[in-house]
Write a protein that holds these residues in place. Structure first.
Motif, PDB file in Angstrom:
ATOM      1  N   ARG A 102      44.033  50.309  29.717  1.00  0.00           N
ATOM      2  CA  ARG A 102      43.473  48.972  29.438  1.00  0.00           C
ATOM      3  C   ARG A 102      42.238  48.731  30.293  1.00  0.00           C
ATOM      4  N   GLU A 103      42.324  49.116  31.560  1.00  0.00           N
ATOM      5  CA  GLU A 103      41.185  48.926  32.472  1.00  0.00           C
ATOM      6  C   GLU A 103      39.974  49.747  32.020  1.00  0.00           C
ATOM      7  N   ILE A 104      40.231  50.960  31.556  1.00  0.00           N
ATOM      8  CA  ILE A 104      39.139  51.819  31.066  1.00  0.00           C
ATOM      9  C   ILE A 104      38.474  51.154  29.856  1.00  0.00           C
ATOM     10  N   PHE A 105      39.281  50.672  28.906  1.00  0.00           N
ATOM     11  CA  PHE A 105      38.740  49.996  27.722  1.00  0.00           C
ATOM     12  C   PHE A 105      37.941  48.762  28.113  1.00  0.00           C
ATOM     13  N   LYS A 106      38.473  47.973  29.033  1.00  0.00           N
ATOM     14  CA  LYS A 106      37.781  46.744  29.451  1.00  0.00           C
ATOM     15  C   LYS A 106      36.440  47.070  30.099  1.00  0.00           C
ATOM     16  N   LYS A 107      36.431  48.081  30.955  1.00  0.00           N
ATOM     17  CA  LYS A 107      35.180  48.458  31.625  1.00  0.00           C
ATOM     18  C   LYS A 107      34.142  48.912  30.596  1.00  0.00           C
ATOM     19  N   LEU A 108      34.565  49.732  29.642  1.00  0.00           N
ATOM     20  CA  LEU A 108      33.633  50.290  28.671  1.00  0.00           C
ATOM     21  C   LEU A 108      33.159  49.240  27.665  1.00  0.00           C
ATOM     22  N   TYR A 109      34.097  48.494  27.087  1.00  0.00           N
ATOM     23  CA  TYR A 109      33.748  47.619  25.975  1.00  0.00           C
ATOM     24  C   TYR A 109      33.431  46.178  26.359  1.00  0.00           C
ATOM     25  N   PHE A 110      33.889  45.732  27.516  1.00  0.00           N
ATOM     26  CA  PHE A 110      33.675  44.325  27.855  1.00  0.00           C
ATOM     27  C   PHE A 110      32.824  44.130  29.102  1.00  0.00           C
ATOM     28  N   GLU A 111      32.813  45.116  29.967  1.00  0.00           N
ATOM     29  CA  GLU A 111      31.942  45.034  31.143  1.00  0.00           C
ATOM     30  C   GLU A 111      30.670  45.846  30.930  1.00  0.00           C
ATOM     31  N   ASP A 112      30.570  46.473  29.761  1.00  0.00           N
ATOM     32  CA  ASP A 112      29.392  47.262  29.377  1.00  0.00           C
ATOM     33  C   ASP A 112      29.039  48.351  30.378  1.00  0.00           C
TER      34      ASP A 112
END
Length: 188
Positions: free
Chosen positions: A135-145
Motif C-alpha cells: 500500500r505504501e509503495i502504491f501511495k508513494k508512486l501514484y499519490f505522492e508522485d
C-alpha cells in the motif's frame, strides 16, 4: 433486429447503436443513482460525467464479462470511478486556481474537505487488499508522485522488486474489482 435483454451486450459489441439506446432506456437509473451519490456536492458535473459513463460503456463493452458480474454492477462501477475522477478533477482545479481570482468561502473549504475525504476513503478501499508495505509503495508512486528510483531509495528495495510488487498489486486490485466495476463485497 430487435434489441432485448438477451442480446443487447452482443449487439453493443457489434457496434449497434440501438443497443446503447437500450442501455440508456433500461439501465440509466443505475448510472443516475451512483452519480447522484458520488457527485452530490458537484451536480454541475453530473451531465458531463453521465456522458463519459455512457462513452466508457460503449468503448469498453468488450471488457464486460457476464460470468464475473452483472451488467448492472459493471456499469455501476464505471459510474463510481468516473465520478471519483470528476471529484479529483474538481479538487485539482481548485488547487490550481489563481488565488487572486478566487473568493474562497467557508462552504467551499468544507466541500473540498468532504470531497477529499470521500476520495481518500475510496482509495483506501481499493488498496485494502494489499499488504501494508505494498500500500505504501502504491501511495508513494501514484499519490505522492514519486518515481521508482525515489521509492527504491526510500524503501531500500531494488527497482525490480518494486516493479514486481506493483504488478502483483495491480493484479490483486483487478481481482478485487470488476473491470472498471464495483467491489465484490459492495452491492449497488
Amino acid at each position: 433486429m430487435k434489441i432485448t435483454e438477451e442480446n443487447f451486450v452482443e449487439q453493443m459489441k457489434k457496434g449497434n447503436e440501438k443497443a446503447l439506446e437500450y442501455v440508456i432506456d433500461n439501465y440509466a437509473w443505475v448510472l443516475k443513482t451512483v452519480l447522484k451519490k458520488h457527485l452530490f456536492y458537484l451536480m454541475n458535473f453530473y451531465e458531463e460525467c453521465m456522458n463519459d459513463c455512457l462513452l466508457a460503456i460503449w468503448k469498453n463493452i468488450d471488457y464486460y464479462e457476464p460470468e464475473k458480474s452483472s451488467f448492472k454492477n459493471w456499469i455501476g462501477g464505471i459510474a463510481k470511478y468516473k465520478s471519483i475522477d470528476y471529484i479529483r478533477k474538481y479538487l485539482k482545479d481548485t488547487e490550481n486556481e489563481n488565488i487572486e481570482d478566487v473568493t474562497i468561502s467557508v462552504e467551499d473549504n468544507t466541500l473540498k474537505k468532504i470531497l477529499q475525504n470521500e476520495v481518500s476513503e475510496q482509495i483506501e478501499k481499493i488498496l485494502q487488499s494489499l499488504s501494508e508495505e505494498d500500500r505504501e509503495i502504491f501511495k508513494k508512486l501514484y499519490f505522492e508522485d514519486k518515481n521508482i528510483d525515489e521509492i527504491s531509495k526510500d524503501t531500500g528495495l531494488k527497482k525490480s522488486i518494486l516493479y514486481n510488487r506493483l504488478s502483483r498489486g495491480k493484479k490483486k486490485i483487478r481481482h478485487e474489482c470488476d473491470v472498471e466495476g464495483g467491489f465484490k463485497n459492495e452491492g449497488l
